[in-house]
Write a protein that holds these residues in place. Structure first.
Motif, PDB file in Angstrom:
ATOM      1  N   SER A 161      10.243   5.872   6.504  1.00  0.00           N
ATOM      2  CA  SER A 161      10.712   5.591   5.020  1.00  0.00           C
ATOM      3  C   SER A 161      11.196   4.153   4.661  1.00  0.00           C
ATOM      4  O   SER A 161      12.308   3.774   5.293  1.00  0.00           O
ATOM      5  CB  SER A 161      11.878   6.577   4.839  1.00  0.00           C
ATOM      6  OG  SER A 161      12.517   6.765   3.443  1.00  0.00           O
ATOM      7  N   VAL A 162      10.703   3.427   3.634  1.00  0.00           N
ATOM      8  CA  VAL A 162      11.084   2.105   3.242  1.00  0.00           C
ATOM      9  C   VAL A 162      11.846   2.038   1.832  1.00  0.00           C
ATOM     10  O   VAL A 162      12.546   0.994   1.854  1.00  0.00           O
ATOM     11  CB  VAL A 162       9.769   1.119   3.420  1.00  0.00           C
ATOM     12  CG1 VAL A 162       9.204   1.343   4.703  1.00  0.00           C
ATOM     13  CG2 VAL A 162       8.671   1.799   2.232  1.00  0.00           C
ATOM     14  N   ILE A 163      11.648   2.981   1.012  1.00  0.00           N
ATOM     15  CA  ILE A 163      12.424   3.081  -0.118  1.00  0.00           C
ATOM     16  C   ILE A 163      12.925   4.495  -0.290  1.00  0.00           C
ATOM     17  O   ILE A 163      12.490   5.264  -1.176  1.00  0.00           O
ATOM     18  CB  ILE A 163      11.568   2.556  -1.337  1.00  0.00           C
ATOM     19  CG1 ILE A 163       9.948   3.274  -1.432  1.00  0.00           C
ATOM     20  CG2 ILE A 163      11.509   0.997  -1.398  1.00  0.00           C
ATOM     21  CD1 ILE A 163       9.213   2.907  -2.534  1.00  0.00           C
ATOM     22  N   PRO A 164      13.917   4.875   0.510  1.00  0.00           N
ATOM     23  CA  PRO A 164      14.268   6.182   0.273  1.00  0.00           C
ATOM     24  C   PRO A 164      15.015   6.582  -0.910  1.00  0.00           C
ATOM     25  O   PRO A 164      15.249   7.691  -1.145  1.00  0.00           O
ATOM     26  CB  PRO A 164      15.409   6.257   1.854  1.00  0.00           C
ATOM     27  CG  PRO A 164      15.774   4.761   2.095  1.00  0.00           C
ATOM     28  CD  PRO A 164      14.650   4.104   1.555  1.00  0.00           C
ATOM     29  N   SER A 165      15.504   5.643  -1.530  1.00  0.00           N
ATOM     30  CA  SER A 165      16.268   5.879  -2.845  1.00  0.00           C
ATOM     31  C   SER A 165      15.446   6.679  -3.976  1.00  0.00           C
ATOM     32  O   SER A 165      15.988   7.385  -4.695  1.00  0.00           O
ATOM     33  CB  SER A 165      16.615   4.626  -3.497  1.00  0.00           C
ATOM     34  OG  SER A 165      15.813   3.741  -3.685  1.00  0.00           O
ATOM     35  N   VAL A 166      14.219   6.719  -3.853  1.00  0.00           N
ATOM     36  CA  VAL A 166      13.531   7.115  -4.952  1.00  0.00           C
ATOM     37  C   VAL A 166      13.109   8.804  -4.370  1.00  0.00           C
ATOM     38  O   VAL A 166      12.255   9.594  -5.125  1.00  0.00           O
ATOM     39  CB  VAL A 166      12.213   6.593  -5.262  1.00  0.00           C
ATOM     40  CG1 VAL A 166      12.505   5.221  -5.743  1.00  0.00           C
ATOM     41  CG2 VAL A 166      11.133   6.327  -4.264  1.00  0.00           C
ATOM     42  N   GLY A 167      13.456   9.088  -3.160  1.00  0.00           N
ATOM     43  CA  GLY A 167      12.947  10.365  -2.862  1.00  0.00           C
ATOM     44  C   GLY A 167      11.510  10.286  -1.866  1.00  0.00           C
ATOM     45  O   GLY A 167      10.770   9.580  -2.009  1.00  0.00           O
ATOM     46  N   PRO A 168      11.430  11.283  -1.042  1.00  0.00           N
ATOM     47  CA  PRO A 168      10.319  11.231  -0.050  1.00  0.00           C
ATOM     48  C   PRO A 168       8.862  11.107  -1.008  1.00  0.00           C
ATOM     49  O   PRO A 168       7.941  10.443  -0.501  1.00  0.00           O
ATOM     50  CB  PRO A 168      10.337  12.313   0.928  1.00  0.00           C
ATOM     51  CG  PRO A 168      11.793  12.861   0.691  1.00  0.00           C
ATOM     52  CD  PRO A 168      12.437  12.562  -0.683  1.00  0.00           C
ATOM     53  N   TYR A 169       8.728  12.072  -1.686  1.00  0.00           N
ATOM     54  CA  TYR A 169       7.414  12.293  -2.383  1.00  0.00           C
ATOM     55  C   TYR A 169       7.078  10.969  -3.483  1.00  0.00           C
ATOM     56  O   TYR A 169       6.035  10.696  -3.308  1.00  0.00           O
ATOM     57  CB  TYR A 169       7.443  13.593  -3.567  1.00  0.00           C
ATOM     58  CG  TYR A 169       6.210  13.943  -3.848  1.00  0.00           C
ATOM     59  CD1 TYR A 169       5.566  14.916  -3.412  1.00  0.00           C
ATOM     60  CD2 TYR A 169       5.604  13.448  -5.377  1.00  0.00           C
ATOM     61  CE1 TYR A 169       4.058  15.246  -3.790  1.00  0.00           C
ATOM     62  CE2 TYR A 169       4.375  13.710  -5.743  1.00  0.00           C
ATOM     63  CZ  TYR A 169       3.732  14.642  -5.066  1.00  0.00           C
ATOM     64  OH  TYR A 169       2.584  14.615  -5.568  1.00  0.00           O
ATOM     65  N   ASN A 170       8.060  10.562  -4.355  1.00  0.00           N
ATOM     66  CA  ASN A 170       7.918   9.444  -5.075  1.00  0.00           C
ATOM     67  C   ASN A 170       7.674   8.166  -4.295  1.00  0.00           C
ATOM     68  O   ASN A 170       6.887   7.346  -4.523  1.00  0.00           O
ATOM     69  CB  ASN A 170       9.166   9.281  -5.941  1.00  0.00           C
ATOM     70  CG  ASN A 170       9.239  10.516  -6.990  1.00  0.00           C
ATOM     71  OD1 ASN A 170       8.416  11.172  -7.434  1.00  0.00           O
ATOM     72  ND2 ASN A 170      10.541  10.642  -7.571  1.00  0.00           N
ATOM     73  N   GLU A 171       8.335   8.118  -3.132  1.00  0.00           N
ATOM     74  CA  GLU A 171       8.391   6.844  -2.159  1.00  0.00           C
ATOM     75  C   GLU A 171       6.763   6.750  -1.899  1.00  0.00           C
ATOM     76  O   GLU A 171       6.205   5.663  -1.865  1.00  0.00           O
ATOM     77  CB  GLU A 171       9.211   7.224  -1.079  1.00  0.00           C
ATOM     78  CG  GLU A 171       9.120   5.904   0.028  1.00  0.00           C
ATOM     79  CD  GLU A 171       9.617   6.296   1.301  1.00  0.00           C
ATOM     80  OE1 GLU A 171      10.517   5.437   1.876  1.00  0.00           O
ATOM     81  OE2 GLU A 171       9.641   7.280   1.720  1.00  0.00           O
ATOM     82  N   LYS A 172       6.285   7.945  -1.215  1.00  0.00           N
ATOM     83  CA  LYS A 172       4.762   7.960  -0.911  1.00  0.00           C
ATOM     84  C   LYS A 172       3.879   7.669  -2.069  1.00  0.00           C
ATOM     85  O   LYS A 172       2.889   6.902  -1.750  1.00  0.00           O
ATOM     86  CB  LYS A 172       4.509   9.112  -0.127  1.00  0.00           C
ATOM     87  CG  LYS A 172       5.126   9.475   1.170  1.00  0.00           C
ATOM     88  CD  LYS A 172       5.083  10.727   1.718  1.00  0.00           C
ATOM     89  CE  LYS A 172       5.648  10.930   3.046  1.00  0.00           C
ATOM     90  NZ  LYS A 172       7.084  10.829   3.117  1.00  0.00           N
ATOM     91  N   ARG A 173       4.120   7.980  -3.008  1.00  0.00           N
ATOM     92  CA  ARG A 173       3.395   7.804  -4.351  1.00  0.00           C
ATOM     93  C   ARG A 173       3.448   6.207  -4.722  1.00  0.00           C
ATOM     94  O   ARG A 173       2.574   5.650  -4.891  1.00  0.00           O
ATOM     95  CB  ARG A 173       3.822   8.609  -5.529  1.00  0.00           C
ATOM     96  CG  ARG A 173       2.739   8.505  -6.890  1.00  0.00           C
ATOM     97  CD  ARG A 173       1.417   8.922  -6.785  1.00  0.00           C
ATOM     98  NE  ARG A 173       1.411  10.517  -6.537  1.00  0.00           N
ATOM     99  CZ  ARG A 173       0.623  11.156  -6.168  1.00  0.00           C
ATOM    100  NH1 ARG A 173      -0.701  10.526  -5.824  1.00  0.00           N
ATOM    101  NH2 ARG A 173       0.477  12.367  -6.399  1.00  0.00           N
ATOM    102  N   VAL A 174       4.626   5.719  -4.603  1.00  0.00           N
ATOM    103  CA  VAL A 174       4.825   4.236  -5.173  1.00  0.00           C
ATOM    104  C   VAL A 174       4.060   3.552  -3.936  1.00  0.00           C
ATOM    105  O   VAL A 174       3.467   2.342  -4.460  1.00  0.00           O
ATOM    106  CB  VAL A 174       6.273   3.954  -5.037  1.00  0.00           C
ATOM    107  CG1 VAL A 174       6.535   2.481  -5.169  1.00  0.00           C
ATOM    108  CG2 VAL A 174       7.101   4.585  -6.106  1.00  0.00           C
ATOM    109  N   LEU A 175       4.116   3.792  -2.743  1.00  0.00           N
ATOM    110  CA  LEU A 175       3.381   3.013  -1.585  1.00  0.00           C
ATOM    111  C   LEU A 175       1.887   3.168  -1.895  1.00  0.00           C
ATOM    112  O   LEU A 175       1.078   2.401  -1.659  1.00  0.00           O
ATOM    113  CB  LEU A 175       3.870   3.450  -0.225  1.00  0.00           C
ATOM    114  CG  LEU A 175       5.356   3.025  -0.219  1.00  0.00           C
ATOM    115  CD1 LEU A 175       5.887   3.621   1.329  1.00  0.00           C
ATOM    116  CD2 LEU A 175       5.379   1.400   0.002  1.00  0.00           C
TER     117      LEU A 175
END
Length: 541
Positions: free
Chosen positions: A78-92
């Motif tokens: 997890s590199v940007i945990p502030s946005v939540g697990p699902y949103n983080e994977k979508r952003v990446l």
């Protein structure tokens, strides 16, 4: 978390352990059997690559490392945990798409390789895909939330480009690319195994930390992790078969990952992955027969050890709860309601569909999920009957031709080569089956695996066509326009991150439940902050 550095170190360690093959005549003979693509496609690509600058291989390698880095690291770290697990994977995932698209825009030689790979597709395939793209655009124009509809069209376009990059890499350097693909999958599983065992150890020593999955999975929903398992479990078993016998430690280690995967399947109380693996086992057994025996035995061994591991790690008495869940009619009725909603949408909008991503449009019955948990019905409801017919026809026709070619090649290939071959077919079959009962088609990790495994299969297929000539300037221009458009609309979707909390609160106020329905983002319903949309949705319920 320092993830890239740790990941690189582990990747090197696993690579050295797993893929140090012996030299000699026997290994050379096996290599030729395992990678017929290198010889079958060399004449086709010689004309093309002789006219492309050597700088092609640097950006192509960088693109592949971007894709492999995503599937190796992002399922666990997890590199940007502030946005939540699902949103983080979508952003990446969006970041990966922008990176791939940007590289294609600036590297003409890399575009030539991608365009030539697409040009090798049969004419009916190219026309079919073009019509699907046109249908998506036409369906998006009148859609109530047109921006989000175009986001999904652009998103699938970039997924196709990603698959094309993988296919081109497999054709350029089959042995090296396939080894890198297997290494990345194994590393991905190793990292998650470390994540699990560390969490399990903390559960044993710290009273407040709960047992997996309640103690944390790095996924917003355990079913998203199960999608990841569906793609990787067949590939891990294939790796055990493909490894040389002298690498006994590595084989035992990967078999341990297969067993752990099965234990986590039982612990997560999932039916979809179990059914999907059953379909894959029956499918490869019927297709490859004797050549699938080793892969099936590895899966059986992993299953048996996984059951023991489940009882040791998770069981408090009695059998796995998933056994009882198969007879629970309540969950089936919920799934059937979603499918009924999608059929009603298809009946109302038969030709162009309701619009891509519009199963998540609140006035359409405000379903309890952002997708119908069935890839076929999702496409039918959102993209329309013609597009669904074309896509289904291409998938069945192309998939069967590829599998039949793999079957014929397996009869003369080595056992190690067939391990990879059977595993790849098994992964495709398992994912296809799971997509019929889940949201596998919409989650970020699963979509990247779709591009990876689909591109891998595409690259292995031997087309009986004339050598491809260098693409024209017009082809380059069209590709650049499509890339800019897709990157622009998909990149613009990142603005939704600024209203994550507001959209979550609006959904909780609009519906009588406290669970979110992921689609493109963790809260997947569209325009929930628009009071007129919500009022209309309430009237139509």
């Amino acid at each position: 978390m320092g993830g890239p550095g740790v990941g690189a170190a582990l990747f090197s360690l696993v690579s050295l352990q797993l893929f140090t093959f012996r030299s000699g005549r026997k290994t050379e003979r096996v290599a030729k059997l395992q990678y017929p693509m290198e010889h079958a496609t060399s004449s086709t690509f010689t004309t093309l690559f002789s006219k492309i600058d050597r700088q092609t291989f640097l950006p192509s390698t960088v693109l592949m490392w971007g894709i492999l880095g995503y599937i190796a690291l992002i399922p666990t770290l997890s590199v940007i945990p502030s946005v939540g697990p699902y949103n983080e994977k979508r952003v990446l995932q969006i970041g990966l798409f922008v990176f791939l698209g940007g590289t294609l825009l600036v590297s003409r030689s890399t575009r030539e390789v991608l365009l030539s790979t697409v040009a090798q597709l049969p004419r009916i395939g190219r026309w079919g895909l073009g019509l699907v793209l046109l249908g998506g655009v036409l369906s998006s124009l009148p859609a109530p939330a047109a921006f989000h509809a175009f986001v999904e069209v652009g998103h699938f376009g970039l997924l196709f480009a990603t698959a094309g990059i993988v296919a081109a890499a497999v054709r350029q350097a089959p042995r090296r690319t396939e080894r890198d693909l297997v290494r990345a999958v194994v590393l991905s599983a190793v990292l998650y195994a470390v994540f699990f065992w560390v969490g399990y150890g903390m559960h044993l020593t710290i009273e407040k930390i709960e047992l997996w999955p309640e103690g944390g999975t790095n996924y917003v929903n355990i079913r998203n992790f199960n999608h990841y398992q569906t793609w990787t479990l067949p590939l891990l078993a294939g790796t055990v078969v493909a490894l040389p016998k002298m690498r006994r430690t590595a084989r035992v280690g990967v078999l341990g990952l297969v067993a752990l995967w099965w234990a986590l399947i039982f612990a997560s109380n999932v039916r979809g992955t179990i059914v999907a693996m059953g379909v894959a086992a029956v499918g490869v057994g019927l297709l490859f027969r004797q050549e699938a025996k080793r892969w099936l035995l590895v899966q059986l061994a992993g299953l048996l050890v996984g059951i023991v591991l489940y009882y040791v790690l998770f069981s408090t008495g009695g059998g796995p709860p998933v056994v009882e869940k198969f007879s629970d009619g309540g969950t089936y009725s919920k799934r059937l309601q979603l499918w009924r909603t999608s059929l009603e949408m298809a009946w109302t909008h038969p030709w162009l569909g309701a619009g891509p991503m519009h199963f998540a449009w609140p006035p359409y019955r405000f379903a309890t999920a952002g997708s119908p948990h069935n890839a076929f019905l999702q496409w039918l409801a959102e993209w329309g009957l013609p597009s669904t017919g074309i896509m289904s026809g291409l998938a069945v026709w192309g998939g069967w031709r590829w599998m039949d070619q793999e079957r014929r090649a397996a009869e003369e290939a080595s056992a190690a080569s067939n391990g990879v071959r059977v595993a790849l077919v098994g992964s495709v079959l398992a994912a296809a089956a799971h997509a019929m009962v889940s949201g596998l088609l919409v989650t970020p990790i699963s979509q990247v695996f779709l591009a990876l495994v689909g591109g891998w299969a595409w690259g292995r297929y031997q087309f009986k066509q004339k050598p491809v000539t260098v693409p024209s300037n017009l082809a380059h221009a069209v590709l650049c326009v499509l890339l800019v458009g897709a990157m622009g609309v998909v990149g613009s979707s990142l603005k939704d991150l600024s209203t994550v909390e507001e959209r979550r609160d609006a959904l909780l106020e609009a519906v009588d439940r406290n669970r979110f329905s992921p689609r493109y983002w963790g809260q997947g319903f569209l325009h929930v902050r628009d009071s007129e949309v919500i009022d209309r949705a309430r009237r139509d319920r």
